[in-house]
Design a protein around this motif. Structure first.
Motif, PDB file in Angstrom:
ATOM      1  N   MET A  30       0.831  -1.200   0.000  1.00 29.58           N
ATOM      2  CA  MET A  30       0.000   0.000   0.000  1.00 29.58           C
ATOM      3  C   MET A  30       0.871   1.259   0.000  1.00 29.58           C
ATOM      4  O   MET A  30       0.572   2.238  -0.693  1.00 29.58           O
ATOM      5  N   LYS A  33       2.259   1.820  -3.403  1.00 30.60           N
ATOM      6  CA  LYS A  33       1.240   2.283  -4.344  1.00 30.60           C
ATOM      7  C   LYS A  33       0.889   3.759  -4.138  1.00 30.60           C
ATOM      8  O   LYS A  33       0.111   4.327  -4.914  1.00 30.60           O
ATOM      9  N   TYR A  35      -0.563   5.179  -1.269  1.00 34.87           N
ATOM     10  CA  TYR A  35      -1.801   5.422  -0.525  1.00 34.87           C
ATOM     11  C   TYR A  35      -1.743   6.795   0.161  1.00 34.87           C
ATOM     12  O   TYR A  35      -0.700   7.187   0.706  1.00 34.87           O
ATOM     13  N   ASP A 104      -9.679   8.366  -3.430  1.00 35.98           N
ATOM     14  CA  ASP A 104      -9.894   7.010  -3.918  1.00 35.98           C
ATOM     15  C   ASP A 104      -9.857   6.090  -2.703  1.00 35.98           C
ATOM     16  O   ASP A 104      -8.781   5.853  -2.131  1.00 35.98           O
ATOM     17  N   ASP A 106      -9.958   3.066  -2.365  1.00 36.45           N
ATOM     18  CA  ASP A 106      -9.137   1.866  -2.529  1.00 36.45           C
ATOM     19  C   ASP A 106      -7.649   2.180  -2.426  1.00 36.45           C
ATOM     20  O   ASP A 106      -6.812   1.284  -2.498  1.00 36.45           O
ATOM     21  N   ARG A 107      -7.327   3.470  -2.259  1.00 37.68           N
ATOM     22  CA  ARG A 107      -5.928   3.889  -2.087  1.00 37.68           C
ATOM     23  C   ARG A 107      -5.817   4.928  -0.968  1.00 37.68           C
ATOM     24  O   ARG A 107      -5.035   5.873  -1.056  1.00 37.68           O
ATOM     25  N   THR A 108      -6.619   4.744   0.056  1.00 39.00           N
ATOM     26  CA  THR A 108      -6.635   5.685   1.186  1.00 39.00           C
ATOM     27  C   THR A 108      -6.526   4.919   2.497  1.00 39.00           C
ATOM     28  O   THR A 108      -7.114   3.845   2.650  1.00 39.00           O
TER      29      THR A 108
END
Length: 434
Positions: A30, A33, A35, A104, A106-108
């Motif tokens: 994560m 990516k 996050y 987002d 899915d990225r938090t």
């Protein structure tokens, strides 16, 4: 639940009793990516420095600034009605941010600091606080991890470790954040050129952020303090005497503009000089409580030794800061923490440590003793230790300092900003000016 999640990203653990709630773990994947890690708004000056520190280590963080009524409504919707006001606000701020569409999901990730204190949930001391957050987001955003930021090993996460390098920088962030807050509040009410203090604060936050990127330059406290004193001291200021108003109380509501309806700026607009005790006092309070427990309960193990060493180191940092301010400026330095402890001893035992315990009493007494006779005690709904200690001791302090002008202001979902400000204005009508 997001189909993008891997088994490594979702470590299942029942944290909701009969209601099955899963804990999502923040992973290295994560972090890689990118996050976005959301931080609740408690100490804007300090937290902006902390964000810069974590950026150096590859973490992307953002300080939440959402302050609409919807934050309170989301808090009420996602917690039970006996939850304390600080917990309600932080959960509401997180939920409002996730619902906003700005991020987002899915990225938090979310982050909350913990010290493992004895209160049910409030402020940053909570042991249970982080679990309330997880339970609130579980049904709607189960893919969002909640990270614990703590020094006490309450939760360990290899993807978000408390390394010596990070811990050291965080300590310096507390020191410099306190210094900036102190200088800002002593310059802003008297500046002749409107906005000059805010501009200088922003420049110093940027400068310190750059220093934290270096290997060791941020550790040159003496030269950095002197440069701060020189820059803030150069701001042209009026000689007009204005009432000084101390702000004490539960840690979250004392500092957070969201929680106290931007109390610091309200006092500035009313022609006052806010006097807010620094975060280092709270850190020293936590360390000293751990040492006191060793004596009170005859438990002098590893933690007793480590907290004792930590206290001594941090107290030396504070003494250095006080000496530099006294010797090189006309600014009023923070209170010496050992003096705060002596102030507390006049009224109560230091074993009274739930919530902010004896620290609130000590801060009120020290403020009254040093010329800040006007004191606002911020009292959030649900923080029983705060209400009992602060209200119980304010009368004793008034007996010792008859001209002390102390008012307790309640902060809760049903309290209106107008009523709070009117009570403060009534207090200011009798403000003591020294």
């Amino acid at each position: 639940m997001s189909s993008k999640m891997t088994e490594a990203e979702l470590a299942r653990k029942n944290i909701g009793g009969s209601d099955r709630v899963f804990k999502t773990v923040f992973t290295k994947e994560m972090k890689d990516k990118g996050y976005t890690i959301l931080i609740p708004d408690m100490l804007p000056i300090h937290f902006k420095l902390i964000i810069k520190i974590y950026e150096k280590y590859g973490y992307k963080m953002e300080l939440l600034q959402n302050t609409s009524r919807n934050v309170i409504d989301e808090g009420l919707k996602n917690t039970h009605n006996d939850t304390c006001y600080p917990a309600l606000l932080v959960i509401g701020q997180f939920m409002d941010a996730l619902d906003s569409g700005k991020y987002d999901v899915d990225r938090t990730a979310l982050i909350m600091s913990q010290t493992g204190g004895g209160c049910r949930a409030s402020g940053c001391r909570a042991s249970n606080y982080i679990h309330l957050i997880r339970k609130a987001i579980a049904s709607k955003y189960p893919q969002v991890p909640v990270i614990s930021l703590n020094f006490s090993g309450l939760e360990k996460n290899p993807a978000f470790p408390m390394t010596p390098g990070i811990a050291l920088r965080l300590i310096y962030a507390v020191l410099y954040g306190d210094m900036l807050m102190l200088l800002y509040n002593q310059c802003k009410p008297y500046e002749l050129k409107k906005g000059q203090t805010d501009e200088l604060l922003a420049r110093w936050q940027h400068r310190l952020g750059k220093l934290f990127e270096t290997k060791s330059r941020y550790m040159s406290t003496k030269s950095i303090y002197l440069a701060m004193l020189r820059d803030f001291g150069a701001i042209p200021r009026s000689k007009e005497k204005k009432p000084k108003v101390g702000i004490v109380g539960e840690i979250y509501v004392k500092y957070s503009p969201l929680a106290n309806n931007d109390l610091n700026n309200f006092l500035l607009e009313e022609g006052c000089e806010p006097n807010v005790p620094g975060l280092l006092d709270f850190v020293l309070y936590c360390a000293s409580d751990s040492v006191n427990d060793g004596y009170l309960y005859d438990n002098k193990g590893k933690d007793f030794v480590l907290f004792g060493i930590g206290y001594d180191v941090l107290y030396k940092f504070q003494k250095q800061q006080i000496k530099i301010i006294k010797d090189n400026s006309d600014f009023q330095p923070p209170h010496d923490f050992e003096h705060l402890r002596k102030c507390a001893d006049k009224y109560m035992n230091q074993g009274v440590k739930m919530g902010e315990g004896w620290l609130i009493t000590a801060e009120m007494a020290a403020l009254a003793e040093t010329g800040t006779k006007n004191i606002i005690c911020t009292q959030p709904f649900g923080c029983l230790p705060n209400h009992i200690v602060a209200k119980g001791m304010s009368r004793r302090i008034k007996e010792a300092y008859p001209d002390a002008n102390i008012v307790a202001i309640d902060y809760d979902p049903g309290a209106t900003k107008v009523n709070q400000e009117n009570r403060i204005k009534l207090m200011l009508a009798n403000a003591v000016i020294e």
